[in-house]
Write an enzyme that holds these catalytic residues in place. Structure first.
Site, PDB file in Angstrom:
ATOM      1  CD  GLU A   1      -2.317   3.813  -6.011  1.00  0.00           C
ATOM      2  OE1 GLU A   1      -3.293   3.178  -6.483  1.00  0.00           O
ATOM      3  OE2 GLU A   1      -1.390   3.258  -5.409  1.00  0.00           O
TER       4      GLU A   1
ATOM      5  NE  ARG B   1      -4.271  -1.243  -0.182  1.00  0.00           N
ATOM      6  CZ  ARG B   1      -4.412  -2.180  -1.084  1.00  0.00           C
ATOM      7  NH1 ARG B   1      -3.402  -2.476  -1.897  1.00  0.00           N
ATOM      8  NH2 ARG B   1      -5.548  -2.856  -1.199  1.00  0.00           N
TER       9      ARG B   1
ATOM     10  CG  HIS C   1      -2.370  -0.189  -7.350  1.00  0.00           C
ATOM     11  ND1 HIS C   1      -2.872   0.516  -6.290  1.00  0.00           N
ATOM     12  CD2 HIS C   1      -2.400  -1.495  -6.961  1.00  0.00           C
ATOM     13  CE1 HIS C   1      -3.198  -0.308  -5.309  1.00  0.00           C
ATOM     14  NE2 HIS C   1      -2.910  -1.537  -5.688  1.00  0.00           N
ATOM     15  CB  VAL C   2      -0.419  -3.075 -13.047  1.00  0.00           C
ATOM     16  CG1 VAL C   2      -1.244  -1.928 -13.588  1.00  0.00           C
ATOM     17  CG2 VAL C   2       1.074  -2.799 -13.243  1.00  0.00           C
ATOM     18  CB  SER C   3       2.180  -5.593  -8.349  1.00  0.00           C
ATOM     19  OG  SER C   3       1.334  -5.241  -7.273  1.00  0.00           O
TER      20      SER C   3
END
Length: 318
Positions: free
Chosen positions: A259, A230, A278-280
C-alpha cells in the site's frame, strides 16, 4: 507521571486531559520527531505505532505503557518492547461500527450493481435492461473470518438481512450474533456454504498468507470475497487466479500486500474487483473512541490496576 503523545491530538482533547489530570505532565507532539526529546523520561506513550523503533524503545528508560491509538500493531518493535516488559494496549473495537457498515454497504453495491447505474446516470443512459443481473443479500450465508469486535458487529448487522452467520476464530468459542462458530483449522469445511466470505484477520505470523487457492476452490462460483482486515492475509496473485478461474464471482478489497497499490497492478482493471484505499475504518469518531479507551485505562493505571482494556499478548501479536 510523564505522558507523551507522538500522535497529533486536537486542542480540545489536550485541554480535557490537562485539566482532568493536573498532577501529570503531558507533552502533546505532532510526530515522533517532535516527541523524541521527551521519550527518555516518558512513563506513558501515545502513538499510532508505526513511528516506534528499537532505538527509541532503548532510549525510553522510564517507559512502562504504550497506548496504540489504532487497532493494528504489526509495525511495533515487539522484541525490544518485550525485553523491557512494557505494557501495550491498543484501540481494538473502535473500528467496529464503520467497518461493519463498510462491509454491508460494499456487498449491497456489488449485488445491486450500483457502479453500472452511476455510470449510466453520468452518460444519461436508461439502463433498465440491466436489472436482470441484480441480486439480493438477504437470506444468504456469511462466513466471517476473524470474529472479534468488528466481526461480531458485522454479524449483528447481517442479522437485519436475515443472514446465516458463521464465525471463524482462533479458538472457535461461541460469540454473539453467530449461528455457528469454528476454528481456523475448520475453515475449509464451512466455505462451500458461504455466499459471502469476509476476512477481518489481523497481521500475525499465523495469518500471513492465510487464504490459499485451496480455500477459494472450496467456495461457490457465485461467492463474493471481501478483505478488510490485513492485505497480507492473501496474495493478490491468488485473488486474481481465483477470479480468472471462476472459483469466485467477485472480490471486494480494502487492504493489499503493498500500500499504496502500484498503479500498474492488474487488480486495478479487473472487472470482477471492487477496490477502496484502506478506508473501511475511517470515521470522524475514530480518535474520540480511541482516547476514551486511553482515559479508561489511565484511570485504572493511576489507581494501580494493571488489568487494562485491550492489553496485547505480545507473543501472539494481538
Amino acid at each position: 507521571m510523564n505522558i507523551v503523545s507522538s500522535a497529533e491530538i486536537p486542542p480540545y482533547m489536550q485541554d480535557h486531559f490537562t485539566a482532568t489530570y493536573p498532577s501529570h505532565q503531558f507533552q502533546f507532539c505532532s510526530g515522533m520527531e517532535e516527541a523524541g526529546p521527551y521519550i527518555q523520561s516518558a512513563d506513558i506513550l501515545l502513538t499510532y505505532g508505526e513511528d516506534l523503533t528499537d532505538e527509541l524503545i532503548e532510549q525510553a528508560a522510564e517507559l512502562k505503557w504504550i497506548m496504540v491509538l489504532s487497532a493494528g500493531i504489526d509495525e511495533l518493535p515487539f522484541e525490544a518492547i518485550k525485553k523491557k516488559g512494557i505494557i501495550v494496549t491498543n484501540s481494538r473495537g473502535i473500528h467496529k461500527i464503520p467497518m461493519a457498515e463498510y462491509a454491508i454497504g460494499m456487498l449491497l453495491q456489488v449485488c445491486r450493481n450500483t457502479e453500472l447505474f452511476i455510470d449510466s446516470q453520468r452518460s444519461h443512459q436508461w439502463a433498465r435492461g440491466e436489472r436482470a443481473g441484480l441480486q439480493e443479500i438477504s437470506n444468504k450465508t456469511m462466513v466471517i473470518v476473524g470474529a472479534g469486535a468488528i466481526g461480531q458487529e458485522l454479524a449483528r448487522l447481517a442479522k437485519a438481512f436475515r443472514m446465516k452467520t458463521i464465525g471463524v476464530s482462533h479458538s472457535g468459542t461461541e460469540k454473539s450474533y453467530f449461528d455457528e462458530m469454528y476454528t481456523q483449522k475448520d475453515l475449509a469445511t464451512v466455505l462451500p456454504n458461504a455466499d459471502f466470505v469476509v476476512s477481518i484477520l489481523p497481521s500475525t505470523k499465523e495469518t500471513r498468507g492465510f487464504f490459499r487457492m485451496e480455500h477459494f476452490e472450496k467456495m461457490k462460483p457465485t461467492a463474493i470475497f471481501l478483505n478488510m482486515g490485513r492485505g497480507d492475509a492473501v496474495s493478490g496473485e491468488t485473488i486474481l487466479d481465483a477470479l480468472d478461474r471462476g472459483e469466485i464471482a467477485h472480490a471486494i478489497l480494502d487492504v493489499f500486500e503493498q500500500e499504496p497499490l502500484p498503479a500498474d497492478h492488474p487488480l486495478w482493471d479487473h472487472k470482477k474487483v471492487t477496490m477502496t484505499p484502506h478506508v473501511s475504518g475511517a470515521s470522524p469518531e475514530y480518535l474520540p473512541r480511541a482516547m476514551d479507551i486511553f482515559e479508561e485505562n489511565l484511570e485504572k493505571y493511576v489507581s494501580g490496576d494493571r488489568k487494562l482494556v485491550n492489553a496485547i499478548q505480545l507473543d501472539r501479536g494481538y
